[in-house]
Design an enzyme around this catalytic site. Structure first.
Site, PDB file in Angstrom:
ATOM      1  N   TYR A  42       0.825  -1.216   0.000  1.00 59.09           N
ATOM      2  CA  TYR A  42       0.000   0.000   0.000  1.00 59.09           C
ATOM      3  C   TYR A  42       0.858   1.265   0.000  1.00 59.09           C
ATOM      4  CZ  TYR A  42      -3.110   3.710   1.468  1.00 59.09           C
ATOM      5  OH  TYR A  42      -3.796   4.890   1.527  1.00 59.09           O
ATOM      6  N   ASN A 187       0.761  11.244   6.120  1.00 64.85           N
ATOM      7  CA  ASN A 187       0.109  10.296   7.008  1.00 64.85           C
ATOM      8  C   ASN A 187       0.670  10.509   8.412  1.00 64.85           C
ATOM      9  OD1 ASN A 187      -0.663   6.769   6.515  1.00 64.85           O
ATOM     10  ND2 ASN A 187      -1.980   8.544   6.430  1.00 64.85           N
ATOM     11  N   ARG A 275     -13.988  28.762  48.591  1.00 59.79           N
ATOM     12  CA  ARG A 275     -13.661  27.630  49.458  1.00 59.79           C
ATOM     13  C   ARG A 275     -13.128  26.427  48.678  1.00 59.79           C
ATOM     14  NH1 ARG A 275     -18.110  24.478  52.260  1.00 59.79           N
ATOM     15  NH2 ARG A 275     -19.332  26.277  51.621  1.00 59.79           N
ATOM     16  N   PHE A 320      -2.143   6.285  12.318  1.00 56.98           N
ATOM     17  CA  PHE A 320      -2.501   7.640  11.894  1.00 56.98           C
ATOM     18  C   PHE A 320      -3.794   8.130  12.532  1.00 56.98           C
ATOM     19  CE2 PHE A 320      -3.767   4.471   8.670  1.00 56.98           C
ATOM     20  CZ  PHE A 320      -5.135   4.482   8.897  1.00 56.98           C
ATOM     21  N   GLU A 406     -12.457   5.245   5.054  1.00 66.93           N
ATOM     22  CA  GLU A 406     -12.094   5.849   6.338  1.00 66.93           C
ATOM     23  C   GLU A 406     -13.402   6.170   7.069  1.00 66.93           C
ATOM     24  OE1 GLU A 406      -9.756   8.996   4.753  1.00 66.93           O
ATOM     25  OE2 GLU A 406      -8.372   7.569   3.823  1.00 66.93           O
TER      26      GLU A 406
END
Length: 501
Positions: A42, A187, A275, A320, A406
């Site tokens: 890839y 990336n 406080r 990534f 994605e």
């Protein structure tokens, strides 16, 4: 973390250790062999994203990487500020130098040279969803490296120039990308991480300032220091709470105002904004340290894909995905919102004559004729409310992209970018609190606050005089905010033990 903070503040970029070159060269050789072969890997000899099934001929690998950069330069919006851009570049150098990305030494050297010659690309802020890396912003950075895009530099005046001109002005040449090098550049999470770190670094000074201003507010309304006693906080055990209480005790030590009402005060307990200051600010401090730890790890991480390992295997993964950065940004946002919320309540306390223990309404010597800090308090409420809206989590959002390849994204870039506005809002809230607290303490004269807090009021008064007759206070708020944003040097807190570059 200290190295990154120093660099972000204008220091020199740390260089890559020469011993890293062997690992970098080894991984680059693995990628070069793959590019010459027939086995599909890839991003080396295939298309990208949904196009990963398409094979690329060996003669086209350089063109593939160049096209990747140009096609991904799709960012929009304002340019990323110089400091964050430089930090993003440094983080990319650090990631590539780990020797798992398969890039050549020459690529890393060019990024280092750009940092050394003060060349920073024109990187639009919008366009990343924080998964598959910060693709668009990093592509704009990479474009300058190949002589495209736009950049500023030490020899560039005014408008940005072309990437090739910016490099040429520094005696540098554009690089021709080798196999996988374009993919390795874009990336990764360096944009989101750099923006989140930049906001955190600016915020840290402000948190230190706010603790000092809160101590001044406590004296202004003649609040009790009993809730700051160490045994209270030791019983709970949270580091941040213990440290905030200790810092405030030290700042209030020696105050005549405090000593004047130890006996005979009819108030049994102060409101929570006085406080519970150590509990709230301490919790925020602890959250910020956890976020800092996450971001420091990410700053040292290899976050591109695929990765090259020592056994010459090349494996696709998902480093990534910026989910850790997105969640860290959400932590920071929540801390900012809560610090602003409790500060705003202290402001409201000081201007309200029914709660402020004999301070004049809206801290003006002639109420009615003058409105004093009435609308300054309203402004603080507006800023507080805006920050509460901005603090809504970004990491819980997602949208499918790239033809559903994605299909889950982090929104880390969006989460990090909103922090800058939130920090600025908080600076103005704390600045308004400082105006109110200084005015309130001065109404306690002839009683004096502590020595360090007197010095704080003195520093404010060099640029902002006391408020008598009504005047426009917008500029006063801005000056007070700027003073607080730079750090008052009255309280120093360590960001925490974590990894460094």
């Amino acid at each position: 973390m200290a190295q990154m903070r120093a660099f972000f503040a204008g220091g020199r970029a740390p260089g890559v250790d020469a011993r890293a070159r062997a690992g970098i060269d080894r991984a680059a050789a693995v990628i070069a062999d793959i590019a010459r072969g027939d086995v599909p890997v890839y991003g080396v000899n295939t298309g990208f994203g949904k196009l990963a099934s398409m094979r690329i001929a060996p003669d086209d690998t350089a063109r593939l990487q160049r096209n990747l950069i140009l096609s991904h330069c799709a960012g929009v919006g304002d340019p990323l500020p110089r400091a964050e851009t430089a930090l993003m570049m440094l983080l990319k150098v650090n990631s590539l130098a780990r020797g798992a990305s398969g890039v050549r030494w020459e690529l890393i050297a060019l990024l280092e040279a750009m940092l050394a010659h003060d060349i920073w690309p024109n990187v639009p802020e919008q366009g990343s969803v924080g998964a598959s890396g910060d693709l668009a912003p990093l592509a704009h950075m990479a474009a300058v490296m190949i002589g495209e895009g736009q950049a500023w530099g030490a020899k560039v005046d005014g408008h940005p120039v072309s990437g090739s001109e910016a490099l040429g002005n520094a005696g540098l040449d554009p690089i021709v990308l080798g196999p996988k090098e374009g993919l390795a550049l874009i990336n990764g999470t360096q944009f989101s991480t750099a923006v989140a770190l930049g906001a955190l670094f600016d915020l840290w000074h402000l948190v230190e300032s706010q603790i000092a201003v809160a101590a001044l507010s406590t004296d202004a309304i003649m609040g009790s220091t009993a809730p700051l006693r160490p045994e209270i906080h030791a019983l709970r055990g949270h580091r941040g709470q213990i440290e905030v209480a200790a810092a405030m005790r030290g700042l209030l030590d020696g105050s005549e105002i405090r000593e004047s009402h130890r006996e005979g005060d009819t108030r049994v307990q102060d409101p929570y904004c006085i406080r519970c200051q150590a509990q709230v600010a301490g919790a925020a401090l602890d959250q910020l340290r956890m976020a800092a730890h996450t971001l420091a790890i990410e700053a040292n991480a290899v976050t591109d894909n695929p990765l090259v390992f020592e056994d010459a295997s090349v494996i696709s993964g998902g480093n990534f995905h910026a989910e850790p950065v997105a969640m860290a940004a959400d932590q920071i946002a929540i801390a900012i919102a809560e610090l602003g919320a409790i500060a705003q309540r202290r402001i409201a306390l000081m201007v309200d004559p029914t709660l402020s223990f004999d301070l004049p309404p809206f801290l003006t010597p002639e109420p009615g004729l003058n409105s004093g800090l009435m609308i300054a308090e309203v402004t603080s409420a507006a800023l507080m409310s805006e920050n509460k809206h901005l603090a809504n989590p970004c990491s819980t959002d997602s949208t499918p992209t790239s033809a559903n390849q994605e299909d889950h994204v982090s929104m880390a870039a969006h989460g990090a970018l909103r922090l800058r506005r939130m920090v600025d809002n908080l600076a103005h809230i704390v600045g308004i609190e400082l105006l109110c607290a200084a005015q309130g303490v001065e109404f306690r004269a002839p009683l004096q606050t502590s020595a360090p807090l007197r010095e704080l009021v003195k520093r404010l008064r060099t640029t902002v005089p006391p408020l008598g007759e009504d005047r426009m206070v917008s500029a006063d708020i801005g000056r007070a905010a700027a003073l607080c944003a730079t750090g008052l040097d009255l309280c120093t807190l360590e960001m925490g033990e974590s990894a460094s570059l």
